[in-house]
Write a protein that holds these residues in place. Structure first.
Motif, mmCIF file in Angstrom:
data_model
loop_
_atom_site.group_PDB
_atom_site.id
_atom_site.type_symbol
_atom_site.label_atom_id
_atom_site.label_comp_id
_atom_site.label_asym_id
_atom_site.label_seq_id
_atom_site.Cartn_x
_atom_site.Cartn_y
_atom_site.Cartn_z
ATOM 1 N N UNK A 109 0.573 -1.156 -0.025
ATOM 2 C CA UNK A 109 -0.259 0.076 -0.030
ATOM 3 C C UNK A 109 0.829 1.704 -0.148
ATOM 4 N N UNK A 110 2.280 1.192 0.793
ATOM 5 C CA UNK A 110 2.994 2.368 1.334
ATOM 6 C C UNK A 110 3.806 2.310 0.008
ATOM 7 N N UNK A 111 4.103 2.673 -1.438
ATOM 8 C CA UNK A 111 5.405 2.553 -2.219
ATOM 9 C C UNK A 111 6.426 3.284 -1.880
ATOM 10 N N UNK A 112 6.485 4.302 -0.821
ATOM 11 C CA UNK A 112 7.148 5.375 -0.838
ATOM 12 C C UNK A 112 8.662 4.928 0.563
ATOM 13 N N UNK A 113 8.097 3.457 1.436
ATOM 14 C CA UNK A 113 8.738 3.673 2.555
ATOM 15 C C UNK A 113 9.721 1.772 2.371
ATOM 16 N N UNK A 114 10.434 1.741 3.069
ATOM 17 C CA UNK A 114 11.099 0.568 3.486
ATOM 18 C C UNK A 114 10.782 0.484 4.795
ATOM 19 N N UNK A 115 10.757 -1.163 5.465
ATOM 20 C CA UNK A 115 9.744 -1.419 6.637
ATOM 21 C C UNK A 115 10.797 -2.754 7.328
ATOM 22 N N UNK A 144 10.160 -6.451 -2.432
ATOM 23 C CA UNK A 144 11.359 -6.903 -2.053
ATOM 24 C C UNK A 144 12.465 -5.812 -1.661
ATOM 25 N N UNK A 145 13.082 -5.001 -2.253
ATOM 26 C CA UNK A 145 14.304 -4.107 -2.150
ATOM 27 C C UNK A 145 13.930 -3.341 -1.022
ATOM 28 N N UNK A 146 12.162 -3.312 -0.703
ATOM 29 C CA UNK A 146 11.703 -2.347 0.570
ATOM 30 C C UNK A 146 11.896 -2.987 2.357
ATOM 31 N N UNK A 147 11.863 -4.114 1.906
ATOM 32 C CA UNK A 147 11.940 -4.960 3.263
ATOM 33 C C UNK A 147 12.843 -5.521 3.783
ATOM 34 N N UNK A 173 16.992 -11.518 -3.526
ATOM 35 C CA UNK A 173 15.541 -11.279 -3.911
ATOM 36 C C UNK A 173 15.694 -9.298 -3.299
ATOM 37 N N UNK A 174 16.667 -9.073 -3.086
ATOM 38 C CA UNK A 174 16.687 -8.018 -2.864
ATOM 39 C C UNK A 174 16.400 -7.786 -1.530
ATOM 40 N N UNK A 175 16.042 -8.329 -0.719
ATOM 41 C CA UNK A 175 15.881 -8.184 1.050
ATOM 42 C C UNK A 175 17.679 -8.547 1.881
#
Length: 281
Positions: A109-115, A144-147, A173-175
């Motif tokens: 849902x929030x495509x501009x954050x990392x979590x 993947x790159x934001x997780x 996977x970029x995680x």
């Protein structure tokens, strides 16, 4: 009366069990039942806490999502009241799955954050957890790159070789991976150089009051130097005062996390106001 309960009561009556141990066992059983009920009825939430750049605390580097279990009245049950009881149980794996599922949904849902989402090394190889991850990664090509997956130091040391292989697979996977509570679990340095964690989170016991504690200054500097040696990003946990934040910034810590910059909340700053498109919180 169920057989296990009858056996426990007979043991206490016969003097074959420590009464205190029996009380603790009963409390653990009640805790497990409470968490199980919360899972079945989806009385679960994520609370989000910002991790800010030390050089510019107005900028959030990423958020950490904390699982919250609610009782039947909607009251949050502190993690310390149940995590120890469920850590070695399958229930602990199911909590990890629920946290991951909610975290991945948030990233979609929030495509501009990392979590960052916490997990136990015990969940590595748990089929349901891996299915949850694979399903969630399909929600968006950038998830993947934001997780970031956080594994505590003590948990990672249970099965270091398994953790290394797991990290290697998912980093493709970029995680990213964070080693949580660094310094609290006494990681064997022979393993640390092989882990390739992206982020090291220095345990709060070394951070609170650090501006006036020479011992913690020396210990934190050593932990930060180790992180830099292995090209790992550093985060100081439990930052609660301006003085501590200023000291940590002066010694080159990359990011800061703690109540000084925001408590965990179910209404985080990245929420978008649908009316005017501005960030709220």
């Amino acid at each position: 009366m169920k057989a296990p309960e009858r056996k426990q009561r007979l043991a206490v009556a016969a003097g074959d069990a420590n009464p205190l141990a029996y009380v603790i066992s009963q409390n653990d059983a009640e805790t497990l039942a409470m968490v199980q009920a919360a899972l079945e009825t989806r009385r679960l939430r994520l609370a989000f806490q910002p991790v800010v750049l030390a050089a510019d605390p107005d900028k959030v580097a990423f958020y950490e999502g904390f699982i919250r279990v609610l009782d039947v009245t909607g009251r949050v049950i502190p993690a310390r009241d149940f995590m120890g009881a469920i850590e070695t149980q399958e229930l602990g794996r199911l909590i990890d799955c629920a946290a991951l599922e909610m975290g991945l949904s948030t990233l979609a849902r929030q495509t501009d954050i990392r979590l960052a989402i916490n997990m136990s090394a015990r969940s590595i190889g748990y089929p349901r957890w891996m299915k949850t991850l694979k399903r969630g990664l399909q929600l968006s090509p950038t998830i993947g790159e934001r997780l970031i997956l956080e594994i505590t130091e003590s948990s990672a040391m249970l099965v270091p070789e398994l953790v290394m292989a797991f990290m290697d697979d998912l980093q493709r996977e970029g995680i990213a991976f964070a080693l949580d509570d660094f310094g609290a679990g006494f990681t064997a340095f022979r393993h640390l150089k092989d882990f390739f964690f992206d982020i090291i989170k220095i345990d709060g016991q070394f951070i609170r009051g650090i501006h006036r504690d020479r011992d913690n200054q020396v210990l934190t500097a050593a932990l930060a130097q180790i992180a830099r040696q292995f090209d790992m990003f550093t985060v100081a946990e439990s930052v609660e005062t301006v003085e501590d934040a200023e000291y940590l910034r002066s010694v080159g810590i990359d990011c800061l996390q703690g109540y000084l910059f925001g408590a965990p909340t179910a209404s985080p700053g990245f929420a978008i106001d649908a009316k005017d498109g501005q960030r709220t919180g």
